[in-house]
Design a protein around this motif. Structure first.
Motif, PDB file in Angstrom:
ATOM      1  N   MET A 116       0.767  -1.311   0.179  1.00  0.00           N
ATOM      2  CA  MET A 116      -0.104   0.130   0.008  1.00  0.00           C
ATOM      3  C   MET A 116       0.903   1.162   0.034  1.00  0.00           C
ATOM      4  SD  MET A 116      -3.127   0.145  -0.284  1.00  0.00           S
ATOM      5  CE  MET A 116      -3.674   1.322   0.755  1.00  0.00           C
ATOM      6  N   ALA A 117       2.139   1.283   0.664  1.00  0.00           N
ATOM      7  CA  ALA A 117       2.714   2.312   0.816  1.00  0.00           C
ATOM      8  C   ALA A 117       3.360   2.869  -0.519  1.00  0.00           C
ATOM      9  CB  ALA A 117       3.850   2.330   1.942  1.00  0.00           C
ATOM     10  N   ILE A 118       3.740   1.894  -1.215  1.00  0.00           N
ATOM     11  CA  ILE A 118       4.178   2.149  -2.693  1.00  0.00           C
ATOM     12  C   ILE A 118       3.337   2.250  -3.682  1.00  0.00           C
ATOM     13  CG2 ILE A 118       6.068   1.202  -4.354  1.00  0.00           C
ATOM     14  CD1 ILE A 118       6.961  -0.498  -2.126  1.00  0.00           C
ATOM     15  N   PRO A 120      -0.866   2.267  -4.297  1.00  0.00           N
ATOM     16  CA  PRO A 120      -2.071   2.267  -3.691  1.00  0.00           C
ATOM     17  C   PRO A 120      -3.230   1.355  -4.481  1.00  0.00           C
ATOM     18  CG  PRO A 120      -1.432   4.549  -3.988  1.00  0.00           C
ATOM     19  CD  PRO A 120      -0.507   3.505  -4.564  1.00  0.00           C
ATOM     20  N   ILE A 138       0.985  -7.184   6.291  1.00  0.00           N
ATOM     21  CA  ILE A 138       1.300  -6.269   7.353  1.00  0.00           C
ATOM     22  C   ILE A 138       1.479  -5.034   6.617  1.00  0.00           C
ATOM     23  CG2 ILE A 138       3.233  -6.131   9.045  1.00  0.00           C
ATOM     24  CD1 ILE A 138       1.930  -8.920   9.062  1.00  0.00           C
ATOM     25  N   GLY A 139       0.629  -4.136   7.481  1.00  0.00           N
ATOM     26  CA  GLY A 139       0.926  -2.524   6.963  1.00  0.00           C
ATOM     27  C   GLY A 139      -0.265  -2.376   6.051  1.00  0.00           C
ATOM     28  N   HIS A 140      -1.142  -3.034   5.927  1.00  0.00           N
ATOM     29  CA  HIS A 140      -2.506  -2.661   5.210  1.00  0.00           C
ATOM     30  C   HIS A 140      -3.370  -1.857   5.965  1.00  0.00           C
ATOM     31  CE1 HIS A 140      -6.040  -2.762   2.897  1.00  0.00           C
ATOM     32  NE2 HIS A 140      -5.389  -3.054   1.680  1.00  0.00           N
ATOM     33  N   PRO A 141      -3.652  -0.522   5.836  1.00  0.00           N
ATOM     34  CA  PRO A 141      -4.431   0.340   6.456  1.00  0.00           C
ATOM     35  C   PRO A 141      -5.992  -0.125   6.755  1.00  0.00           C
ATOM     36  CG  PRO A 141      -4.306   1.310   4.646  1.00  0.00           C
ATOM     37  CD  PRO A 141      -3.503   0.094   4.452  1.00  0.00           C
TER      38      PRO A 141
ATOM     39  N   ASP B  24       6.166   0.887   7.001  1.00  0.00           N
ATOM     40  CA  ASP B  24       6.004   1.619   8.222  1.00  0.00           C
ATOM     41  C   ASP B  24       4.651   0.782   8.868  1.00  0.00           C
ATOM     42  OD1 ASP B  24       5.153   4.975   9.317  1.00  0.00           O
ATOM     43  OD2 ASP B  24       4.893   3.202  10.277  1.00  0.00           O
ATOM     44  N   PRO B  25       4.466   0.331   9.946  1.00  0.00           N
ATOM     45  CA  PRO B  25       3.232  -0.230  10.325  1.00  0.00           C
ATOM     46  C   PRO B  25       2.044   0.694   9.978  1.00  0.00           C
ATOM     47  CG  PRO B  25       4.715  -0.049  12.110  1.00  0.00           C
ATOM     48  CD  PRO B  25       5.421   0.622  11.074  1.00  0.00           C
ATOM     49  N   PRO B  27       1.054   3.000   7.521  1.00  0.00           N
ATOM     50  CA  PRO B  27       1.355   3.404   6.414  1.00  0.00           C
ATOM     51  C   PRO B  27       1.154   4.655   5.982  1.00  0.00           C
ATOM     52  CG  PRO B  27      -0.109   1.774   5.920  1.00  0.00           C
ATOM     53  CD  PRO B  27      -0.169   1.905   7.304  1.00  0.00           C
ATOM     54  N   GLN B  28       1.753   5.316   5.225  1.00  0.00           N
ATOM     55  CA  GLN B  28       1.223   6.451   4.520  1.00  0.00           C
ATOM     56  C   GLN B  28       1.741   6.494   3.183  1.00  0.00           C
ATOM     57  OE1 GLN B  28       2.550   9.995   6.606  1.00  0.00           O
ATOM     58  NE2 GLN B  28       1.164   9.674   8.182  1.00  0.00           N
ATOM     59  N   ILE B  29       0.753   6.684   1.989  1.00  0.00           N
ATOM     60  CA  ILE B  29       0.898   6.726   0.952  1.00  0.00           C
ATOM     61  C   ILE B  29       1.950   7.729   0.387  1.00  0.00           C
ATOM     62  CG2 ILE B  29       0.024   6.680  -1.523  1.00  0.00           C
ATOM     63  CD1 ILE B  29      -2.549   5.859  -0.001  1.00  0.00           C
ATOM     64  N   ALA B  30       3.067   7.386  -0.093  1.00  0.00           N
ATOM     65  CA  ALA B  30       4.200   7.997  -0.522  1.00  0.00           C
ATOM     66  C   ALA B  30       3.799   8.647  -1.712  1.00  0.00           C
ATOM     67  CB  ALA B  30       5.475   7.386  -0.708  1.00  0.00           C
TER      68      ALA B  30
END
Lengths: 173, 473
Positions: A116-118, A120, A138-141, B24-25, B27-30
């Motif tokens: 998700m961070a990379i 969306p 892990i890390g999915h909002p 990041d646990p 997460p923020q969309i970069a």
């Protein structure tokens, strides 16, 4: 048919070979070397990476190879071999075929870092894989069920999901 | 790199040799990481035009190169999708469909509820068909709904189905602006087996034998048209009509309603409709047609009882039994019509004449006991009495009324023959002829015919009553 003439000058190496070659130099720790004596079912020619290194690999694929479109995320349940396989399929806006990256995780602990961070775009794909196969990203909002209702128990596309019907409605699988 | 400060602030210049991406646990969309693409500046006016021409010339030059095999071709290959399609693998699955038999139109589904139970998102809903007479459940489904919008395409329904009735379709073009159309009902779910065979030949080959075997058993437990695909009913009806037309063409003198078995049809229909017609012969519509005939006869019987004076004349009708009953009836009807025409010309008062007429009055050349006046001699029936004439008149009236009723329903070619006095009047001959006529499939639209026949019979009875009252006066 014997190919006597040399390949055309603009013939390119396949993206898979390119990726494998470049990963070997840039991110050697990410590549998984599969043993030769694997059963036929789980033998693969695609690039398999470690789950922990997946975000790095994907970032590299987007930035340096130009494959910025996550088209598809498929999960495969190899129940007899005790593993889940995740197949990430990328396309490049520049054209050409697809580029596949595979991740294999043990069936009893299916944890994979979220993209998700990379990307969306991975949002719904990962929710679907969680819903149907129970793979934890892990890390999915917002890792909630997407097809099934929230109270549904079990993951219906797992190969060991019970097929007796009424059994799983309401009171636990 | 661009010198523009605005874009510069948003770009990251070079990717580090070894990327380190920290997950990041929370997460923020970069966002904000953009790649700047260097575009070539045009060197002179018209440069781009030359560049474009260069591409054309380049391709033109390459087109002269002879290739030994396809591996020497490089580039991007596309399929022009809506026109060309890549073949889908047999096991591809998208949404469930229901199957029905091509030949008989019978659905394979028996509403066993297995798929409804297994469906993980619970989007399958069905209602079991019930026999309208007994109220008992029948191995067929009366309504079947799948919510395509919530279906997860898992294919469990097709896996558990013991009758191979539900299968996964290959059609993936389901996008629509109408959300409610994604709740699909039985009529839209049904596909012929031949369709599934075309998309998954080996899968169907495996299932075929047991599926047909089970279907045969279930068909026996389905009364009337229950379990027949709605879209096939029209086709089966058309097959009926086609066969009837052929029979009329080959045997013009035979009454339609009691036409003998289809085996006598000598015309060679197209293979498909022949198969349909053959399978249609065991359809319950025949039953409905026979029922209509029986009812019409009963009505006629009631009419006989209403006007008991005719009872004495009835047994005499067996004199005509040496002819095939249908033919005799027709002949008699034609004679009656001719005589009635003449009678109408000669005596306008004939309508009011005392009459014994019922639709069942024997139209054969029987001499009734009560002949009073010399009637204008009919060509074929010289001894016809006034009573007989009146009876024939009533018969014609009944026929005309039946015709009118016919025009309204438009379908019933058989109605006049069922309802008018052309039906042989005695009890025994029609009964035998009706029962002997092997599954009489002639009536194309049973409910309509039945209605028309009943209507005609009722009208004939009323006409007879009126005539009886006139006689009393």
């Amino acid at each position: 048919m014997a190919s006597t003439s040399p390949p055309l000058p603009n013939a390119r190496p396949s993206p898979r070979d390119l990726l494998r070659e470049q990963l070997a130099t840039v991110l050697p720790h990410a590549l998984v070397t599969l043993p030769d004596d694997l059963p036929d079912l789980i033998r693969t020619a695609d690039v398999v990476v470690h789950a922990d290194a997946l975000p790095e690999v994907v970032q590299f694929v987007i930035d340096h190879l130009g494959y910025g479109l996550l088209s598809d995320l498929a999960a495969v349940d190899y129940v007899e071999h005790g593993l889940f396989e995740l197949v990430y399929r990328f396309y490049s806006i520049g054209g050409g075929g697809d580029l596949v990256i595979k991740v294999r995780v043990p069936r009893d602990q299916p944890d994979v870092p979220s993209l998700m961070a990379i990307l969306p775009a991975a949002m719904l794909h990962e929710r679907e894989a969680y819903d149907l196969f129970g793979i934890r990203f892990i890390g999915h909002p917002n890792l909630r069920r997407i097809y099934m209702w929230d109270e549904f128990e079990g993951f219906p596309m797992r190969k060991d999901f019970p097929k007796q019907g009424d059994n799983y409605i309401g009171e636990g699988a | 790199m661009s010198n523009d400060t605005l874009t510069h602030s948003l770009t990251f210049t070079e990717a580090p040799a070894a990327l380190t991406v920290v997950v990041d646990p929370t997460p923020q969309i970069a966002r904000g990481s953009a790649v700047v693409v260097e575009r070539r500046r045009p060197k002179a006016a018209g440069w781009s035009l030359l560049q474009g021409l260069g591409v054309v010339v380049d391709h033109w030059r390459k087109s002269f190169r002879k290739l030994d095999d396809t591996t020497q071709i490089a580039g991007t290959f596309t399929t022009e999708y809506p026109e060309e399609r890549l073949p889908l693998p047999e096991a591809y699955r998208n949404m469930p469909i229901l199957l029905f038999d091509d030949a008989t139109g019978h659905e394979l589904c028996t509403s066993c509820f297995q798929c409804q139970r297994i469906c993980p998102p619970q989007v399958i809903h069905m209602t079991q068909a019930k026999d309208p007479d007994t109220g008992k459940p029948v191995p067929a489904v009366s309504e079947f709904i799948i919510e395509y919008d919530a279906c997860m395409s898992c294919g469990f329904c097709a896996e558990v189905c013991p009758f191979d009735a539900i299968k996964m379709d290959h059609n993936f073009e389901l996008s629509t602006a109408d959300h409610s159309s994604l709740t699909v009902h039985k009529t839209d779910l049904l596909r012929p087996i031949s369709y599934y065979q075309s998309i998954a030949p080996t899968f169907w080959a495996e299932a075929e034998a047991s599926a047909y075997k089970k279907l045969e058993t279930n068909k026996k437990r389905r009364p009337a048209t229950i379990g027949i695909a709605p879209q096939m009913l029209a086709q089966l009806k058309a097959a009926h009509e086609l066969r009837d037309d052929q029979q009329e063409a080959t045997m013009p003198t035979t009454a339609v309603a009691s036409a003998p078995a289809p085996a006598t049809s000598s015309a060679a229909p197209p293979a498909r409709s022949a198969a349909l017609a053959a399978s249609a012969s065991d359809l319950p519509t025949d039953k409905a047609a026979r029922l209509a005939a029986i009812r019409a006869r009963n009505e006629a019987k009631a009419a006989v009882q209403a006007a008991p004076a005719t009872a004495s004349a009835a047994p005499a009708a067996s004199d005509g039994g040496d002819l095939p009953t249908d033919k005799a009836a027709r002949l008699a009807a034609i004679r009656a019509r001719n005589e009635a025409k003449k009678a109408a010309e000669q005596a306008a008062a004939a309508e009011a004449a005392p009459t014994l007429a019922t639709p069942d009055m024997p139209p054969t050349d029987v001499q009734p006991a009560a002949s009073e006046q010399a009637a204008p001699p009919a060509p074929t029936v010289p001894d016809a009495s006034l009573d007989e004439k009146a009876a024939r008149l009533a018969a014609i009236r009944a026929r005309n009324e039946a015709k009118k009723a016919d025009e309204q329903t438009a379908a019933a070619g058989a109605a006049p023959t069922l309802a008018t006095p052309d039906v042989p009047p005695t009890d025994v001959p029609p009964a035998t002829s009706e029962q002997a006529a092997p599954p009489a499939p002639a009536v194309p639209d049973a409910p309509l015919d039945e209605k028309a026949a009943r209507l005609a019979a009722i009208r004939a009875r009323n006409a007879a009553k009126k005539a009886a009252q006139a006689e009393g006066e």
